[in-house]
Design an enzyme around this catalytic site. Structure first.
Site, PDB file in Angstrom:
ATOM      1  N   GLU A   1      18.501 -49.806  -5.658  1.00  0.00           N
ATOM      2  CA  GLU A   1      17.073 -49.158  -6.065  1.00  0.00           C
ATOM      3  C   GLU A   1      16.131 -49.801  -5.191  1.00  0.00           C
ATOM      4  OE1 GLU A   1      17.736 -50.168 -10.323  1.00  0.00           O
ATOM      5  OE2 GLU A   1      16.961 -48.080 -10.804  1.00  0.00           O
TER       6      GLU A   1
ATOM      7  N   GLU B   1      25.097 -49.756 -13.186  1.00  0.00           N
ATOM      8  CA  GLU B   1      24.705 -49.925 -14.730  1.00  0.00           C
ATOM      9  C   GLU B   1      25.485 -49.283 -15.730  1.00  0.00           C
ATOM     10  OE1 GLU B   1      23.309 -49.112 -11.896  1.00  0.00           O
ATOM     11  OE2 GLU B   1      21.328 -50.315 -11.636  1.00  0.00           O
TER      12      GLU B   1
END
Ligand code: NAD
Length: 697
Positions: free
Chosen positions: A105, A125
């Site tokens: 990210e 995640e």
């Protein structure tokens, strides 16, 4: 403490270097350091662009999970990434190793990305019950497209640099020194007048994304991620990326991330993540314990388990010899292996060539002398003590010095087996689970005399075989099967009390189990279960104890293999059988058991609390090292869903006081035999403690 982030300039390019070993996790110190580096970059008139790079073995490999349970400290990652993206000076991420989660990210917040060809990226995640909460669900679809982004985020898989480059996530693959090449790349971008390219400003390619795309995706998602909390929320975020303005969608992502993070599922999955990383820690077998070389492996018995175990070795490129005493049994065993592999080819998961390679690694043998020079022998013959003893005496007279002799027994005493040899220190249990080539669990059974280097070697072998190896002690059924028995016992007892088996199975399935207890019993075979119960030394004086097994066994209903057991079968689908209901009803009447309606919560409590109580005994007896080890056994060998964390985490999260209180309720009804809370459970409940917080003295 040395700075975890440094700022150095090379001509007109700033190099922002993160150095936070071992994996450059995006801790608070790193976030703060990068934030300050951005201040420097802004103020540095000599810098036209910056490269973000990491020291050590990898780019940022993710968030710092140990910070998850603390209040977040500024700057939070989404704010840092937003600031980086807004930078008027060009930012280039230079990736190597694994750029995962918050790491990827952060790279997506840069304007360009380069990477070594060996780098891998991903947003894993979901494996922790989370979603990418720092813009990953918004930026990835803009670069890679909606479908690719969904596949990456929902699978959480590692993606190679080449694949990431094909999808526009990596702009440049470099081959030399990453730092030099990244600086050169930044210079080239400047020279060519490349713009500051902010992913947030990119339009999402909606080709192929119809109006009802997301609605159509949901049923498939519900099936593939049954019971999991975060996947539908991931879909919500990606849908928002398509349908809402960037900032609004980002706010939704943040909100849903916080919801996931606070959810019991994520807490359970995080606990399991740490448990899986802890199983290899054995107090009296430290990391530096020497291991024995295992290059030549032999397996005795080419039945269900022997064949599956041989496949485990072939699958990781290790040659094995498979021994049977008769040619036809050997041919049958090898034929089954081939058929299993061919089925995998049909499903598109292996090529014909790979099957040839793997089959070539499995050699048949008919004579014990053929395996005399093996470093490791795994015995997988019939579950019968006399036969096992005979095999081990033979091995003792035959195997070279230092060879490890292992048994795959599910219930027999490894010490008794070891005692027939003159070298019990070389004997260990390696308990694989069926189908051995699929199930990730390996119980490594430590005998009273097993040498430490044999334990270390077995644990290392488990790693090579890509198994979750859990060290357990000797007792009936070790950890998994020992806890499975009370679970099955209650399932059958509830049938006698009037609960339909399909109802009990549905409650267990809806709770998250891959299969209900009765379907599992039918699959393993009621004949096998019957034999184990009959031969059990500690059988209680209780006429209801596994009465259903005995009843159906006597009716010749052995389970799936005879097309009828607790259920009846057409193919593999279990179907309720009125004949069973009737027979069980009659049996209950004979035993004077009253028929009643059993509520779902009672079904759950009786199935799982009985198992958990056994887990408490196992812990106290030192059969398992830690509560987390028991959790790994159940989630990797028995189809317990990861989002429950395992039975002991489930108990912790339910509150041990509540578990104890429920047990006492059943004790009042059924007596002391099965429902007396284990002393450890009693104590921890009283202290307000948890299984995971408990350490053996
Ligand atoms: P199986 O009956 O399918 O296979 C046993 C094989 O051993 C047969 O092919 C037989 O011919 C061979 N054999 C018997 N005596 C032999 C000898 N002296 N020398 C060489 N070969 C011999 O049984 P299985 O289900 O594969 O079980 C094997 C072991 O694995 C048992 O100890 C069992 O408890 C254990 N186990 C089974 C499972 C399961 O689900 N089936 C799971 C875990 C562990």
């Amino acid at each position: 403490m040395p700075d975890v982030v440094s700022y150095i300039r090379e001509e007109n390019i700033a190099v922002i270097m993160i150095d936070n070993p071992p994996v450059n996790a995006m801790s608070h110190a790193v976030r703060k350091g990068v934030w300050e580096a951005m201040d420097k970059l802004n103020a540095d008139e000599g810098a036209d662009a910056a490269v973000l790079i990491c020291a050590g073995r990898t780019f940022i490999a993710g968030a710092d999970i140990t910070e998850f349970d603390k209040p977040p400290e500024d700057p939070r990652l989404p704010d840092l990434i937003a600031r980086m993206e807004q930078s008027p000076k060009l930012l280039v991420a230079a990736m190597h190793g694994t750029a995962l989660g918050g790491g990827l990210e952060t790279a997506l917040g840069c304007h360009y990305r380069c990477a070594l060809a060996t780098a891998q990226v991903g947003l894993p995640e979901v494996n922790l019950g989370l979603l990418p909460g720092a813009g990953g669900t918004q930026r990835l679809p803009r670069l890679a497209g909606v479908e690719t982004a969904l596949e990456w985020i929902l699978s959480g898989r590692h993606v190679s640099a080449a694949e990431a480059a094909r999808h526009g996530v990596i702009d440049e693959i470099v081959a030399g020194d990453l730092r030099e090449d990244a600086v050169a790349y930044a210079k080239r971008l400047l020279q060519s007048g490349a713009p500051v390219r902010r992913v947030r400003e990119m339009k999402i390619d909606r080709t192929g994304i119809s109006e009802d795309f997301f609605a159509g995706y949901r049923p498939q998602l519900a099936k593939q991620h049954r019971g999991f909390y975060s996947p539908p929320r991931i879909l919500d975020c990606v849908q928002a990326a398509v349908e809402l303005p960037f900032d609004e969608a980002l706010r939704l992502e943040r909100m849903l991330f916080d919801e996931c993070k606070a959810s019991p599922q994520s807490r359970a999955q995080r606990a399991l993540f740490f448990a899986e990383r802890t199983i290899s820690k054995i107090p009296d077998v430290p990391k530096d314990t020497p291991t024995r070389d295992i290059n030549k492996v032999a397996i005795i018995g080419a039945g269900t388990m022997g064949g599956g175990i041989a496949m485990c070795f072939a699958n990781v490129g290790m040659p094995v010899e498979l021994l049977e005493l008769q040619q036809d049994a050997l041919d049958r065993g090898i034929g089954t292996i081939r058929r299993n592999y061919e089925a995998t080819v049909k499903r598109g998961r292996l090529t014909g060539e790979q099957v040839q390679e793997r089959m070539a690694l499995i050699k048949g043998a008919l004579d014990y002398s053929d395996i005399a020079d093996a470093d490791l022998v795994i015995e997988a013959v019939f579950e019968n003590m006399d036969i096992k003893k005979e095999v081990f005496s033979k091995l003792d007279g035959l195997c070279k010095q230092g060879a490890i002799m292992a048994s795959n027994t599910s219930t027999l005493d490894v010490n008794e087996i070891a005692a027939v040899t003159a070298r019990p220190e070389d004997v260990i249990g390696l308990h694989f689970f069926a189908p051995a080539n699929v199930m990730r669990l390996l119980e490594v059974v430590r005998g009273a005399k097993t040498a430490r280097d044999v334990i270390a070697s077995a644990m290392a072998l488990g790693k090579r075989l890509k198994k979750n190896s859990v060290l357990v002690g000797v007792c009936f059924g070790f950890v998994g099967n020992r806890m499975f028995f009370p679970y099955l016992r209650e399932a059958q007892r509830m049938m006698l009390e009037g609960a339909a088996p399909e109802r009990i199975d549905k409650v267990a399935y809806d709770w998250g189990m891959a299969m209900g207890p009765h379907a599992v019993a039918d699959l393993s075979g009621l004949d096998v279960l019957y034999k184990v119960i009959e031969e059990w030394d500690y059988k209680p004086d209780d006429p209801t104890f596994f009465r259903v097994t005995k009843l159906l066994h006597d009716m010749g209903r052995y389970g799936q293999k005879t097309g009828a057991g607790i259920f009846k079968y057409e193919g593999r689908t279990p179907m309720p059988d009125p004949q069973v209901a009737e027979a069980v009803g009659r049996e209950a009447a004979k035993l004077g058991i009253e028929q009643r309606d059993i509520r779902d919560d009672e079904i759950i409590e009786r199935l799982f609390y009985s198992m958990i109580n056994e887990g408490a005994l196992i812990l106290e007896e030192g059969i398992a090292l830690r509560a987390g080890d028991i959790d790994v056994v159940w989630t990797s060998g028995y189809g317990m869903p990861r989002y429950r964390g395992g039975p002991m985490t489930y108990a912790d999260m339910t509150g041990l006081k509540n578990v104890r209180a429920a047990m006492l309720k059943y004790r009042d009804r059924y007596g002391d035999r099965y429902w007396r809370p284990a002393p450890l459970l009693e104590r921890l409940a009283r202290e307000g403690n948890t299984f995971s917080g408990w350490r053996a003295a």
